[in-house]
Design a protein around this motif. Structure first.
Motif, PDB file in Angstrom:
ATOM      1  N   LEU A 227     -24.566 -18.636 -77.442  1.00 27.09           N
ATOM      2  CA  LEU A 227     -23.495 -17.571 -77.158  1.00 27.09           C
ATOM      3  C   LEU A 227     -22.667 -17.987 -75.762  1.00 27.09           C
ATOM      4  O   LEU A 227     -21.647 -17.179 -75.673  1.00 27.09           O
ATOM      5  N   ARG A 228     -23.040 -18.921 -75.271  1.00 33.00           N
ATOM      6  CA  ARG A 228     -22.340 -19.582 -73.938  1.00 33.00           C
ATOM      7  C   ARG A 228     -21.089 -20.365 -74.367  1.00 33.00           C
ATOM      8  O   ARG A 228     -20.207 -20.674 -73.473  1.00 33.00           O
ATOM      9  N   SER A 229     -21.200 -20.598 -75.585  1.00 33.28           N
ATOM     10  CA  SER A 229     -20.195 -21.761 -76.010  1.00 33.28           C
ATOM     11  C   SER A 229     -18.984 -20.943 -76.428  1.00 33.28           C
ATOM     12  O   SER A 229     -18.885 -20.100 -77.311  1.00 33.28           O
ATOM     13  N   ARG A 230     -17.801 -21.292 -75.925  1.00 33.03           N
ATOM     14  CA  ARG A 230     -16.670 -20.356 -76.326  1.00 33.03           C
ATOM     15  C   ARG A 230     -16.452 -20.589 -77.589  1.00 33.03           C
ATOM     16  O   ARG A 230     -15.954 -19.671 -78.313  1.00 33.03           O
ATOM     17  N   PRO A 231     -16.357 -21.674 -78.121  1.00 34.36           N
ATOM     18  CA  PRO A 231     -15.914 -21.798 -79.704  1.00 34.36           C
ATOM     19  C   PRO A 231     -16.785 -21.068 -80.459  1.00 34.36           C
ATOM     20  O   PRO A 231     -16.567 -20.210 -81.371  1.00 34.36           O
TER      21      PRO A 231
END
Length: 419
Positions: A227-231
Motif C-alpha cells: 500500500l506504500r507503492s504509489r502505482p
C-alpha cells in the motif's frame, strides 16, 4: 515502476515460436477447472434470483443486501488467503480449498430449505470459496506466463471460464425441464459438477516456484508495504471505484425480465446470452489488450456497461433490445474481468503477487457490497428504470476518475518502444 509502463508491455517483438505458443499448459488446466466450476456455479446463479425474489418474495432491498453483503462480508478473507498463499508458496492448495468450499455450499442449499438466514449463510460460504480461490488462481496464471502475453493468457482462461458460464444455465434449464420446478435437483447436479472441478485441479494444475528455495518467507509488514507503492495504491483505488459502478447480474436480469415481460422459464437463458458474448470476445480482447494497451480495453469494457444500463432504461424493446443488451453485457465482462488483473500483474512483485491481486479483488468486492445495497434502495425508492439510469451516470463519473488515476490522456495508447 509506473502504471503507464504496464498498460502495454514493452518487450522485444516475439519470435515465430512465441507466436505459435498461445498459452502454457498450466493456464489451460486452470481454464478447465474454471470451466467446470462455472457450469456448477451458473446452474445455481441462473435460478437463485427467481427463487429469492419470486419464490420467497424478497424485496429489491433485501435481495440487494443478501447479494451484496455476503460478497463484501467475505472480501477481507481474500487478502488473508492471498497472504497465506504467498507466505507458504502454496497457491494451488489455497485455491483448492476455495473450490472445495464452493462445492460443499451447493449441498448446503439443500439443507437451507426456505429459510432466508440459512440461504444467506450458504451463499456466504460459496462466496468465501470464490474469494479464497480467485487470487491464488490468477497468481498461478501470471506466474506461468511471460509479462508480454498476460492479456492473451487471461483472455484464453476467461474464454474457457465463459464456456462454463454458457453451459451452466443451459444445464439448469435442462434439469428443470426434466424434473419440473425442482430446485433441489439443480443443487445436487451442481455439486457433482463442482466436485469434478476439484479433481481436475488436483491432478493437472502445477505449482510454479516464484522465488529461490532459500528465500525468506513473506512477512505481514512486507505485504502491508504494497500500500506504500504509489502505482499499487492507484490501481487499488481505481479498481474499487470501478466496483462502485457495477450492479449485480441478478439485478440486470430481473430488470430485463420485467421490462420485456419474459416468461419465468426463460429467465435462466438470459445468462446464456451474456456468456456467449463473453465466450466469443474474451480471447480476442485479451490479445488486443496486449497489442494496444490494457487500460484502453478496460475503459472500453466499462463504456459497454454504461451502454447496457442505458438500454435497460431506453425506448428499445423486444428481441433487438434483448440481444443488444446481453451482447454489450458480455462484452463488458470480456474486456474487464481478466484484463484488469493482467494490467495489475506487472505492478506487483512475484512474491507478493497473490496478496496484491487479492487486495484488488477485495476492493472491488467491498465496493460491490455498497453498490448492490444502494441499487436495491434506489429501485425501491425510484423504480428500476430510474435506478438503472443513475447507475449509467455512475459509470461515466467513475471512468473519468479511473483514467485520471491510471494514466494521462497521452499515455492511454502508448507505443511500443523500439529496442
Amino acid at each position: 515502476m509506473y502504471l503507464s509502463t504496464v498498460s502495454r508491455p514493452v518487450t522485444d517483438p516475439p519470435g515465430p515460436r512465441r507466436r505459435l505458443a498461445l498459452v502454457s499448459g498450466n493456464v489451460v488446466a486452470l481454464g478447465a477447472v474454471s470451466l467446470i466450476t462455472d457450469v456448477s456455479a451458473e446452474m445455481v446463479a441462473a435460478v437463485l434470483p427467481l427463487y429469492l425474489v419470486l419464490g420467497l418474495q424478497l424485496s429489491p432491498v433485501a435481495f440487494g443486501v443478501l447479494d451484496g453483503v455476503h460478497t463484501g462480508a467475505t472480501a477481507l478473507l481474500r487478502v488473508v488467503g492471498g497472504f497465506v498463499a504467498d507466505r507458504f508458496r502454496r497457491r494451488k492448495l489455497i485455491a483448492g480449498v476455495g473450490y472445495t468450499l464452493s462445492a460443499v455450499a451447493k449441498l448446503g442449499l439443500l439443507l437451507a430449505g426456505r429459510s432466508v438466514p440459512a440461504i444467506g449463510a450458504v451463499i456466504a460460504v460459496d462466496r468465501l470459496g470464490k474469494g479464497v480461490r480467485s487470487a491464488p488462481r490468477d497468481a498461478l496464471i501470471t506466474l506461468s506466463t511471460p509479462p508480454e502475453a498476460l492479456g492473451r493468457a487471461f483472455g484464453v482462461h476467461r474464454a474457457m471460464d465463459s464456456v462454463g458460464a454458457f453451459l451452466g444455465p443451459l444445464a439448469a434449464f435442462a434439469v428443470l425441464l426434466a424434473v419440473g420446478q425442482s430446485y433441489d435437483a439443480v443443487f445436487v447436479t451442481s455439486f457433482c459438477v463442482a466436485a469434478l472441478a476439484v479433481v481436475v485441479l488436483v491432478l493437472f494444475v502445477r505449482e510454479r516456484p516464484s522465488g529461490a528455495p532459500d528465500e525468506s518467507r513473506v512477512s505481514v509488514g512486507e505485504a502491508w508495504g504494497l500500500l506504500r507503492s504509489r502505482p499499487a495504491r492507484r490501481l487499488l483505488l481505481a479498481a474499487t471505484m470501478l466496483g462502485l459502478a457495477t450492479i449485480g447480474d441478478g439485478f440486470v436480469y430481473l430488470v430485463l425480465q420485467r421490462r420485456e415481460d419474459l416468461g419465468l422459464r426463460w429467465f435462466p437463458l438470459l445468462a446464456v446470452g451474456t456468456s456467449l458474448a463473453y465466450l466469443l470476445l474474451a480471447a480476442p480482447l485479451g490479445v488486443l489488450a496486449d497489442r494496444i494497451g490494457r487500460l484502453p480495453v478496460v475503459v472500453g469494457g466499462y463504456l459497454a456497461l454504461g451502454a447496457t444500463y442505458l438500454l435497460l432504461s431506453g425506448p428499445l424493446h423486444g428481441w433487438p433490445a434483448l440481444a443488444l443488451t446481453l451482447a454489450l453485457y458480455g462484452a463488458f465482462y470480456a474486456a474487464t474481468d481478466g484484463v484488469l488483473i493482467a494490467l495489475a500483474g506487472p505492478v506487483l512483485p512475484p512474491r507478493l503477487r497473490t496478496t496484491g491481486i487479492a487486495l484488488v479483488q477485495t476492493g472491488q468486492a467491498l465496493a460491490y457490497l455498497v453498490s448492490s445495497v444502494l441499487f436495491g434502495l434506489a429501485w425501491q425508492a425510484w423504480g428500476p428504470q430510474t435506478a438503472v439510469r443513475a447507475a449509467a451516470v455512475a459509470v461515466a463519473g467513475v471512468l473519468v476518475v479511473t483514467v485520471l488515476l491510471l494514466a494521462s490522456p497521452s499515455r492511454l495508447f502508448p507505443r511500443r518502444v523500439s529496442p
